[in-house]
Design a protein around this motif. Structure first.
Motif, PDB file in Angstrom:
ATOM      1  N   VAL A  69     -11.782  -0.031   3.622  1.00 34.16           N
ATOM      2  CA  VAL A  69     -13.296   1.063   4.071  1.00 34.16           C
ATOM      3  C   VAL A  69     -12.451   2.165   3.055  1.00 34.16           C
ATOM      4  CG1 VAL A  69     -13.041   0.311   6.306  1.00 34.16           C
ATOM      5  CG2 VAL A  69     -11.566   2.077   6.146  1.00 34.16           C
ATOM      6  N   PHE A  70     -11.805   2.220   2.206  1.00 36.57           N
ATOM      7  CA  PHE A  70     -11.327   3.318   1.786  1.00 36.57           C
ATOM      8  C   PHE A  70     -11.566   3.514  -0.129  1.00 36.57           C
ATOM      9  CE2 PHE A  70      -8.844   3.696   5.051  1.00 36.57           C
ATOM     10  CZ  PHE A  70      -9.067   4.320   6.045  1.00 36.57           C
ATOM     11  N   PRO A  71     -12.715   3.971  -0.447  1.00 40.05           N
ATOM     12  CA  PRO A  71     -13.485   3.665  -1.925  1.00 40.05           C
ATOM     13  C   PRO A  71     -12.699   4.377  -2.663  1.00 40.05           C
ATOM     14  CG  PRO A  71     -14.947   5.032  -1.104  1.00 40.05           C
ATOM     15  CD  PRO A  71     -13.764   5.055   0.041  1.00 40.05           C
ATOM     16  N   VAL A  72     -12.379   4.328  -4.254  1.00 42.95           N
ATOM     17  CA  VAL A  72     -11.853   5.335  -4.934  1.00 42.95           C
ATOM     18  C   VAL A  72     -11.982   4.936  -6.145  1.00 42.95           C
ATOM     19  CG1 VAL A  72      -9.716   5.991  -6.290  1.00 42.95           C
ATOM     20  CG2 VAL A  72      -9.228   4.807  -3.723  1.00 42.95           C
ATOM     21  N   THR A  73     -13.086   6.136  -6.614  1.00 44.95           N
ATOM     22  CA  THR A  73     -13.252   5.877  -8.334  1.00 44.95           C
ATOM     23  C   THR A  73     -13.101   6.710  -9.135  1.00 44.95           C
ATOM     24  OG1 THR A  73     -15.617   5.593  -6.890  1.00 44.95           O
ATOM     25  CG2 THR A  73     -16.238   6.428  -9.300  1.00 44.95           C
ATOM     26  N   ARG A  74     -12.513   6.306  -9.910  1.00 46.31           N
ATOM     27  CA  ARG A  74     -12.539   6.492 -11.245  1.00 46.31           C
ATOM     28  C   ARG A  74     -12.759   5.869 -12.440  1.00 46.31           C
ATOM     29  NH1 ARG A  74     -11.099   9.335  -8.120  1.00 46.31           N
ATOM     30  NH2 ARG A  74      -8.499  10.082  -7.441  1.00 46.31           N
ATOM     31  N   GLY A  75     -12.846   7.021 -13.400  1.00 45.54           N
ATOM     32  CA  GLY A  75     -13.737   5.781 -14.862  1.00 45.54           C
ATOM     33  C   GLY A  75     -15.082   5.368 -14.498  1.00 45.54           C
ATOM     34  N   GLY A  76     -15.473   5.730 -13.373  1.00 44.21           N
ATOM     35  CA  GLY A  76     -16.685   4.955 -12.994  1.00 44.21           C
ATOM     36  C   GLY A  76     -16.930   3.702 -12.411  1.00 44.21           C
ATOM     37  N   ARG A  77     -15.474   3.463 -12.042  1.00 48.04           N
ATOM     38  CA  ARG A  77     -15.319   2.507 -11.640  1.00 48.04           C
ATOM     39  C   ARG A  77     -14.577   2.379  -9.958  1.00 48.04           C
ATOM     40  NH1 ARG A  77     -13.101  -2.991 -12.300  1.00 48.04           N
ATOM     41  NH2 ARG A  77     -14.120  -4.615 -10.978  1.00 48.04           N
ATOM     42  N   THR A  78     -15.566   2.313  -9.156  1.00 45.21           N
ATOM     43  CA  THR A  78     -15.411   2.089  -7.477  1.00 45.21           C
ATOM     44  C   THR A  78     -14.438   0.581  -7.156  1.00 45.21           C
ATOM     45  OG1 THR A  78     -17.255   3.109  -7.409  1.00 45.21           O
ATOM     46  CG2 THR A  78     -15.825   2.713  -5.421  1.00 45.21           C
ATOM     47  N   GLN A  79     -13.176   1.294  -6.285  1.00 47.44           N
ATOM     48  CA  GLN A  79     -12.297   0.011  -5.906  1.00 47.44           C
ATOM     49  C   GLN A  79     -12.555   0.315  -4.352  1.00 47.44           C
ATOM     50  OE1 GLN A  79     -11.268  -2.755  -7.529  1.00 47.44           O
ATOM     51  NE2 GLN A  79     -11.048  -2.841  -5.813  1.00 47.44           N
ATOM     52  N   TRP A  80     -12.348  -0.471  -3.884  1.00 50.18           N
ATOM     53  CA  TRP A  80     -12.207   0.176  -2.135  1.00 50.18           C
ATOM     54  C   TRP A  80     -11.003  -0.858  -2.072  1.00 50.18           C
ATOM     55  CZ3 TRP A  80     -16.253   1.960   2.020  1.00 50.18           C
ATOM     56  CH2 TRP A  80     -16.816   2.148   1.302  1.00 50.18           C
ATOM     57  N   TYR A  81     -10.551  -0.515  -1.215  1.00 55.04           N
ATOM     58  CA  TYR A  81      -8.478  -0.132  -0.308  1.00 55.04           C
ATOM     59  C   TYR A  81      -8.895  -0.622   1.156  1.00 55.04           C
ATOM     60  CZ  TYR A  81      -7.271   0.671  -5.290  1.00 55.04           C
ATOM     61  OH  TYR A  81      -7.595   0.538  -6.964  1.00 55.04           O
ATOM     62  N   ALA A  82      -7.628  -0.769   1.355  1.00 54.52           N
ATOM     63  CA  ALA A  82      -7.258  -1.304   2.893  1.00 54.52           C
ATOM     64  C   ALA A  82      -7.067  -0.392   2.723  1.00 54.52           C
ATOM     65  CB  ALA A  82      -7.356  -2.454   3.380  1.00 54.52           C
ATOM     66  N   PRO A  83      -5.938  -0.300   4.016  1.00 60.32           N
ATOM     67  CA  PRO A  83      -4.520   0.938   4.654  1.00 60.32           C
ATOM     68  C   PRO A  83      -3.149   0.752   4.290  1.00 60.32           C
ATOM     69  CG  PRO A  83      -5.345   0.418   6.770  1.00 60.32           C
ATOM     70  CD  PRO A  83      -6.716   0.026   5.526  1.00 60.32           C
ATOM     71  N   THR A  84      -3.452  -0.971   4.398  1.00 59.73           N
ATOM     72  CA  THR A  84      -1.522  -1.227   3.660  1.00 59.73           C
ATOM     73  C   THR A  84      -1.951  -1.433   1.772  1.00 59.73           C
ATOM     74  OG1 THR A  84      -2.952  -3.314   4.750  1.00 59.73           O
ATOM     75  CG2 THR A  84      -1.696  -2.453   6.196  1.00 59.73           C
ATOM     76  N   ASP A  85      -2.795  -1.698   1.637  1.00 58.40           N
ATOM     77  CA  ASP A  85      -2.805  -1.674   0.208  1.00 58.40           C
ATOM     78  C   ASP A  85      -2.044  -0.374  -0.222  1.00 58.40           C
ATOM     79  OD1 ASP A  85      -3.951  -3.789   0.155  1.00 58.40           O
ATOM     80  OD2 ASP A  85      -6.634  -2.913  -0.409  1.00 58.40           O
ATOM     81  N   ASN A  86      -1.602  -1.136  -1.779  1.00 64.95           N
ATOM     82  CA  ASN A  86      -0.702  -0.008  -2.759  1.00 64.95           C
ATOM     83  C   ASN A  86      -1.498   0.093  -3.873  1.00 64.95           C
ATOM     84  OD1 ASN A  86       2.442  -0.230  -1.397  1.00 64.95           O
ATOM     85  ND2 ASN A  86       2.601  -2.228  -2.985  1.00 64.95           N
ATOM     86  N   ILE A  87      -1.557   1.631  -3.880  1.00 59.24           N
ATOM     87  CA  ILE A  87      -2.640   2.172  -4.326  1.00 59.24           C
ATOM     88  C   ILE A  87      -1.554   2.939  -5.751  1.00 59.24           C
ATOM     89  CG2 ILE A  87      -4.460   3.315  -4.934  1.00 59.24           C
ATOM     90  CD1 ILE A  87      -5.055   3.269  -1.677  1.00 59.24           C
ATOM     91  N   ALA A  88      -2.860   2.380  -7.108  1.00 60.85           N
ATOM     92  CA  ALA A  88      -1.312   3.712  -7.898  1.00 60.85           C
ATOM     93  C   ALA A  88      -1.554   4.433  -7.950  1.00 60.85           C
ATOM     94  CB  ALA A  88      -2.462   2.871  -9.824  1.00 60.85           C
ATOM     95  N   ASP A  89      -0.562   5.116  -8.571  1.00 61.48           N
ATOM     96  CA  ASP A  89       0.076   6.338  -8.598  1.00 61.48           C
ATOM     97  C   ASP A  89      -1.068   7.888  -8.920  1.00 61.48           C
ATOM     98  OD1 ASP A  89       2.471   6.175  -7.374  1.00 61.48           O
ATOM     99  OD2 ASP A  89       3.405   6.980  -8.289  1.00 61.48           O
ATOM    100  N   THR A  90      -1.872   6.550 -10.154  1.00 56.55           N
ATOM    101  CA  THR A  90      -3.154   7.253 -11.590  1.00 56.55           C
ATOM    102  C   THR A  90      -4.040   7.451 -10.525  1.00 56.55           C
ATOM    103  OG1 THR A  90      -3.136   5.350 -12.388  1.00 56.55           O
ATOM    104  CG2 THR A  90      -1.266   6.213 -13.601  1.00 56.55           C
ATOM    105  N   LEU A  91      -4.268   7.052  -9.705  1.00 58.71           N
ATOM    106  CA  LEU A  91      -5.460   6.532  -8.921  1.00 58.71           C
ATOM    107  C   LEU A  91      -5.683   7.551  -7.789  1.00 58.71           C
ATOM    108  CD1 LEU A  91      -6.072   2.756  -8.525  1.00 58.71           C
ATOM    109  CD2 LEU A  91      -6.932   4.676 -10.317  1.00 58.71           C
ATOM    110  N   VAL A  92      -4.477   8.111  -6.808  1.00 58.32           N
ATOM    111  CA  VAL A  92      -4.827   8.815  -6.286  1.00 58.32           C
ATOM    112  C   VAL A  92      -3.584   9.917  -5.924  1.00 58.32           C
ATOM    113  CG1 VAL A  92      -6.217   7.817  -4.455  1.00 58.32           C
ATOM    114  CG2 VAL A  92      -4.212   7.003  -4.789  1.00 58.32           C
TER     115      VAL A  92
END
Length: 753
Positions: free
Chosen positions: A387-410
């Motif tokens: 339920v958590f969208p992250v948009t970088r460089g025109g591309r959107t990826q959606w994450y769950a609360p338990t996912d590991n998100i790269a430092d460069t994204l958020v």
């Protein structure tokens, strides 16, 4: 004698093709293509049939141009197929980024592969996988490459439903390397077969339309029949369902609804959480709600009150081998399957054996229940809630609360918010601070709108999807249509066979029956409007024509049957109960079968404007042929219950035969055109207009079987109404096999349809 030869060869071709589809199921595609479809004797069988048919037509001195054009078209198509068989070849080219390639791998008719030279070199410049916004669902595959030869370079591109032609060679997208640095293109060379076949398709299209409009043709003669002013009838029936209630801890309805208005990635697309909640609840309980709880309350119940809801007997387990083996009730708790006294997870041994190859009913049922339990476990771990969208460089990826998100994204603050917001929600829920829960959910929605880029559906799409989630159109309409159909069937039967029938439309009884019929017709119109709304909502919600899967084509078939029935009801009163019963049956099938009603993106290969034309034309043909089946069943039931010598039986079965034939000819035209459009589409997408896939074969068998009914001048038994009806009743089995048999048993590349 010649007629018997033609008929024998015709039947032999049909039986051979039907048998081949079952052989393919057991021996595999390569075997059947080599041993049957690619064999000399199969080609000779078609050639003998063509020659015998030509001689028969000449002997009978057929002069009607529409009939001659139709049979000439079929000869051209067979000639094109023969040219393709003897002169065409196909192969594959494997391209790697930046590397020049001048060879391809050629596949001969026996399945042998050889490396051959290309008359030019090819170099892959880029390979791109396009995704539907915000998801990992592929929308298209595109290969851009450079073709070099004869002192010049050409920039070329291949994508799904977009081929590249270079002289007689045609390239189309086949597959790609998982590192996205390589692409596999299929190459096809068929310079003679395609133009001849296309000429046959064009003439076929013209001849089929001509057949319907030819003033001296059979169809126009039927339209002039005096029986068109009269009517006749049949019988079929069905019934409905019910529910029950109790209480559990759950979020208030309004708060759960607010949670359902969030967005998530589910089934390869961004949609309201409500959609996932409805599917989640259906998979667990067999319905879209549980007791007095909405789907959103059930979902949030497992998220925030997981232990309590896991002890609730809501998991529906179908009767069968698994229930018998483990002595399970019809409704189990989740905890039932995690029993320390029985070694922990009681389905574990059965599931392991299933994946080791034991696929009997017991193990299949265990695997099905295991899928639902694993979905539940994933939910409780948080892995499904993307339920958590992250948009970088025109591309959107959606994450769950338990996912590991790269430092460069958020950043750290955003990462902490994503990781901890559900814990905060849980605290507020258990503290009973509903107002705080609502505020947090409002902020989550604001976060989504800010960070989702262009991946969120439009307001219109959201409204359409929430309406579909809230109104079970198929469930309501199948009950309405079947009930209406039975009532109107009874009305027509009484008018036909009872005292009111002898009195005509006069007298109190006749007027009452006419009033009931008119009211039923009005309700039928409302039912058609409701089904039209359902299809329109799916169209808006998905952003595509709703013809992409079995569930949607069942809805379309029900809609077309009702449309035809209401269009002809003034001339044929019997058509309305027929149409309502048949559409109710199709809606019932969509409601209770294993068809998946979830809205999803189309596979890239289906993303073509020809999809709508191909599916809608063939579904219209199936709708008309289904009505001929009901005419046949009605006539045979009248014969069975009234006896051979009953007064008026010949007249009634004759009227039914007329109605059936009036639907047969347009159905044959539509089916032929639909197959022709599908072949053109296949040629554009896969580089081959006919692949002998099981659905293609059974579509051809259906056309050939029903075409027999149009040859009553050569087959005397078809001129007798009861003989004709018996044939049409049996012919319907080919439609059942084409639609259900291929989809759920034989499989193949068309089994999604």
């Amino acid at each position: 004698m010649l007629k018997r030869i033609v008929f024998t060869l015709y039947v032999l071709v049909i039986v051979t093709m039907a048998a081949a589809t079952f052989i393919e199921k057991s021996r595999g595609t390569d075997f059947v293509h080599t041993a049957v479809y690619g064999s000399w004797w199969f080609t000779a069988l078609w050639a003998l049939l063509a020659v015998a048919a030509v001689v028969y037509i000449v002997r009978r001195r057929v002069r009607r141009l529409s009939t001659l054009a139709l049979h000439l078209a079929l000869l051209l198509i067979l000639a094109g197929a023969l040219l393709t068989h003897v002169s065409a070849w196909r192969g594959r080219v494997h391209l790697r980024s930046g590397l020049a390639v001048d060879t391809y791998y050629k596949l001969d008719r026996k399945g042998n592969v050889s490396e051959e030279k290309l008359p030019f070199t090819m170099r892959l410049d880029t390979f791109i996988v396009s995704y539907h916004e915000g998801t990992q669902a592929e929308a298209d595959y595109t290969s851009r490459f450079t073709v070099s030869g004869e002192g010049r370079e050409v920039q070329a591109e291949v994508a799904m439903n977009k081929i590249y032609e270079h002289g007689p060679l045609r390239f189309y997208q086949a597959s790609y390397d998982r590192d996205l640095l390589g692409s596999v293109l299929a190459v096809n060379c068929d310079p003679w077969g395609i133009p001849v076949t296309y000429a046959g398709y064009g003439l076929l299209f013209a001849a089929l339309v001509w057949m319907l409009f030819d003033p001296k043709g059979r169809f126009r003669r039927l339209l002039r029949s005096p029986l068109l002013q009269k009517g006749a009838l049949c019988a079929v029936l069905f019934a409905c369902f019910s529910v029950n209630a109790k209480a559990l801890n759950a979020l208030p309805r309004e708060t759960a609804d607010k949670f359902g208005r969030l967005f998530m990635v589910y089934n390869g697309r961004v949609c309201p959480v409500q959609t996932f909640a409805v599917d989640f609840t259906k998979k667990l309980t067999g319905a879209s709600s549980y007791k007095d709880f909405t789907a959103e309350q059930v979902l949030t119940g497992f998220i925030f009150y997981g232990d309590e809801w896991s002890a609730e007997p809501l998991l529906k387990v179908k009767s069968g081998a698994l229930r018998d083996a483990l002595q399970l009730p019809a409704r189990c708790t989740v905890n039932t399957f995690f029993n320390p006294l029985m070694g922990g997870y009681i389905l574990g041994p059965y599931v392991r054996e299933y994946y080791q190859g034991q696929t009997d009913k017991l193990h299949r049922q265990a695997a099905e229940v295991d899928d639902r339990l694993m979905m539940l476990m994933q939910l409780r771990r948080g892995g499904l809630l993307r339920v958590f969208p992250v948009t970088r460089g025109g591309r959107t990826q959606w994450y769950a609360p338990t996912d590991n998100i790269a430092d460069t994204l958020v950043g750290d603050a955003e990462r902490a918010y994503i990781a901890n917001v559900f814990s905060l929600l849980n605290e507020e829920v258990h503290a009973g601070r509903t107002a705080n829960v609502d505020q947090i959910l409002d902020k989550m929605l604001a976060y989504q709108e800010k960070n989702a880029g262009s991946s969120l559906p439009s307001d219109a799409q959201v409204k359409a999807e929430r309406t579909l989630n809230g109104v079970p159109f198929a469930t309501i309409l199948f009950m309405v249509n079947l009930a209406l159909g039975v009532v109107l069937m009874a009305v027509v039967m009484v008018k036909m066979l009872g005292k009111a029938g002898r009195a005509g439309s006069y007298g109190r009884a006749g007027r009452t029956l006419n009033t009931v019929f008119a009211a039923g017709a009005a309700l039928g119109c409302l039912s058609l409007l409701a089904l039209s709304l359902c299809l329109a909502l799916r169209w808006v919600a998905s952003g595509r024509v709703p013809m992409g899967n079995g569930y949607e084509t069942m809805l379309l078939l029900a809609w077309l049957v009702m449309l035809v029935a209401l269009a002809v009801v003034r001339r044929f009163r019997i058509a309305l109960p027929f149409g309502l019963l048949l559409s109710g049956f199709f809606l019932l099938v969509s409601h209770i079968s294993s068809m998946d009603p979830q809205i999803s993106h189309l596979m890239p290969v289906l993303n073509s404007p020809l999809l709508s034309l191909h599916v809608s034309v063939i579904m219209a043909a199936f709708a008309l042929l289904s009505l001929t089946f009901l005419c046949a069943v009605t006539a045979l039931l009248l014969r069975l219950f009234r006896g051979r010598n009953a007064t008026g039986l010949a007249d009634q079965t004759g009227r039914l035969a007329l109605l059936s034939r009036l639907m047969l000819y347009p159905a044959l035209a539509l089916l032929g055109i639909g197959i022709f459009v599908g072949a053109v589409w296949a040629n554009v997408s896969w580089g081959a207009y006919w692949n002998w896939d099981a659905k293609e074969v059974w579509g051809l068998i259906t056309l050939m079987v029903y075409a027999v009914a149009a040859h009553d001048a050569s087959l005397p038994f078809l001129r007798r109404p009861l003989g004709y009806h018996a044939f049409m009743a049996l012919a319907f089995l080919t439609i059942v096999m084409t639609y259900f048999g291929v989809n759920y048993y034989l499989g193949g590349m068309h089994s999604y349809a």
